[in-house]
Design a protein around this motif. Structure first.
Motif, mmCIF file in Angstrom:
data_model
loop_
_atom_site.group_PDB
_atom_site.id
_atom_site.type_symbol
_atom_site.label_atom_id
_atom_site.label_comp_id
_atom_site.label_asym_id
_atom_site.label_seq_id
_atom_site.Cartn_x
_atom_site.Cartn_y
_atom_site.Cartn_z
ATOM 1 N N LEU A 84 44.275 3.354 44.997
ATOM 2 C CA LEU A 84 42.692 3.326 44.811
ATOM 3 C C LEU A 84 42.201 4.059 46.269
ATOM 4 O O LEU A 84 41.187 3.501 46.632
ATOM 5 C CB LEU A 84 42.065 1.984 44.472
ATOM 6 C CG LEU A 84 42.151 1.568 42.962
ATOM 7 C CD1 LEU A 84 41.782 -0.150 43.147
ATOM 8 C CD2 LEU A 84 41.530 2.418 42.153
ATOM 9 N N VAL A 99 44.462 -3.774 38.493
ATOM 10 C CA VAL A 99 42.764 -3.958 38.403
ATOM 11 C C VAL A 99 42.318 -4.417 37.303
ATOM 12 O O VAL A 99 42.369 -4.163 36.301
ATOM 13 C CB VAL A 99 42.324 -2.506 38.770
ATOM 14 C CG1 VAL A 99 40.959 -2.534 39.131
ATOM 15 C CG2 VAL A 99 43.271 -1.824 40.120
ATOM 16 N N GLU A 101 38.467 -4.351 36.077
ATOM 17 C CA GLU A 101 37.099 -3.850 36.423
ATOM 18 C C GLU A 101 36.195 -4.745 35.640
ATOM 19 O O GLU A 101 36.150 -5.226 34.486
ATOM 20 C CB GLU A 101 36.942 -2.402 35.910
ATOM 21 C CG GLU A 101 35.718 -1.800 36.029
ATOM 22 C CD GLU A 101 35.551 -0.339 35.870
ATOM 23 O OE1 GLU A 101 34.835 0.263 35.106
ATOM 24 O OE2 GLU A 101 36.486 0.375 36.609
ATOM 25 N N SER A 147 33.480 2.370 46.976
ATOM 26 C CA SER A 147 34.867 1.761 47.442
ATOM 27 C C SER A 147 34.766 0.948 48.715
ATOM 28 O O SER A 147 35.871 0.856 49.257
ATOM 29 C CB SER A 147 35.355 3.245 47.688
ATOM 30 O OG SER A 147 35.688 4.074 46.535
ATOM 31 N N ALA A 163 35.914 -3.669 41.374
ATOM 32 C CA ALA A 163 37.618 -3.681 40.996
ATOM 33 C C ALA A 163 37.793 -4.906 41.704
ATOM 34 O O ALA A 163 37.911 -4.929 43.018
ATOM 35 C CB ALA A 163 37.948 -2.237 41.325
ATOM 36 N N VAL A 165 41.305 -6.364 42.615
ATOM 37 C CA VAL A 165 42.719 -5.729 42.805
ATOM 38 C C VAL A 165 43.775 -6.609 43.312
ATOM 39 O O VAL A 165 43.419 -7.323 44.441
ATOM 40 C CB VAL A 165 42.342 -4.465 43.789
ATOM 41 C CG1 VAL A 165 43.850 -3.868 43.917
ATOM 42 C CG2 VAL A 165 41.344 -3.614 43.353
#
Length: 217
Positions: A84, A99, A101, A147, A163, A165
């Motif tokens: 990612l 992940v 979401e 991000s 996200a 992770v």
């Protein structure tokens, strides 16, 4: 009455006698609380201490909001991906990232730490290794839109598409994984630390599901 029936009743009688003595000796201001404690103590052999753990967990499904501690959590999808970048990449060569979401918001009136959400989430059958101490791995959380890492607190009224992770070990080839969300209980005052406004992570599940996993490069 059989001997088997007499044993719990006899125990309750002895508890009642001892508890009554305890209550009588309390100051007037403490009697109400003491009586409440006695009621639970005496009924314990007959199920008086049964907890919310007896309630079956809910089912995690797409677009179904759940209150996970102080956060509103809505599952969107599960994905396995090679990286990612620039947000995250696998920690071992040949590994991938698992992940979840989800949409996450804080409907409350004060900032709430992200850890209250991430520590409640665990996945199984997804190639996710436990932490070095053997406990379930805790995911990192990122804002999908820019991000950036979400590691502090989420302010009241704010929502994110996130996200969550986990590191995924090399060689995982499944197409489904199991998601478990632990139940949390709110405490105005933590009796152990005396901190205000705390959430206790409980042993039982708030919600569970087996979710399909989308494979991306």
């Amino acid at each position: 009455m059989s001997e088997a029936e007499e044993r719990p009743r006899g125990r309750a009688g002895r508890l009642t006698s001892a508890a009554t003595t305890f209550v009588v000796k309390r100051p007037r201001s403490q009697k109400l609380g003491a009586l409440a404690g006695v009621a639970l103590l005496v009924t314990a052999p007959f199920g008086g201490l049964r907890s919310a753990a007896d309630v079956p967990p809910e089912h995690v499904s797409v677009d179904k909001p759940l209150m996970v501690g102080p956060f509103r959590f809505t599952f969107v999808k599960a994905v396995t991906v090679s990286d990612l970048e620039p947000a995250a990449k696998p920690s071992v060569e040949g590994g991938r990232l698992f992940v979840i979401e989800a949409r996450v918001s804080n409907p409350g009136e004060r900032p709430e730490p992200v850890i209250e959400l991430t520590r409640a989430l665990t996945v199984q059958d997804a190639g996710v290794a436990p932490d070095t101490d053997g406990s379930a791995a805790t995911p990192d959380m990122y804002d999908v839109d820019d991000s950036t890492t979400l590691s502090g607190s989420i302010n009241p009224g704010v929502s994110y598409l996130v996200a969550l992770v986990w590191d995924q070990q090399p060689g995982w080839t499944g197409d489904h994984a199991r998601l478990r969300i632990a139940r949390q209980e709110y405490r105005d005052k933590d009796p152990l630390t005396l901190d205000d406004h705390t959430w206790w992570l409980m042993d039982d599940a708030l919600a569970t599901a087996t979710v399909p996993v989308e494979v991306k490069k």
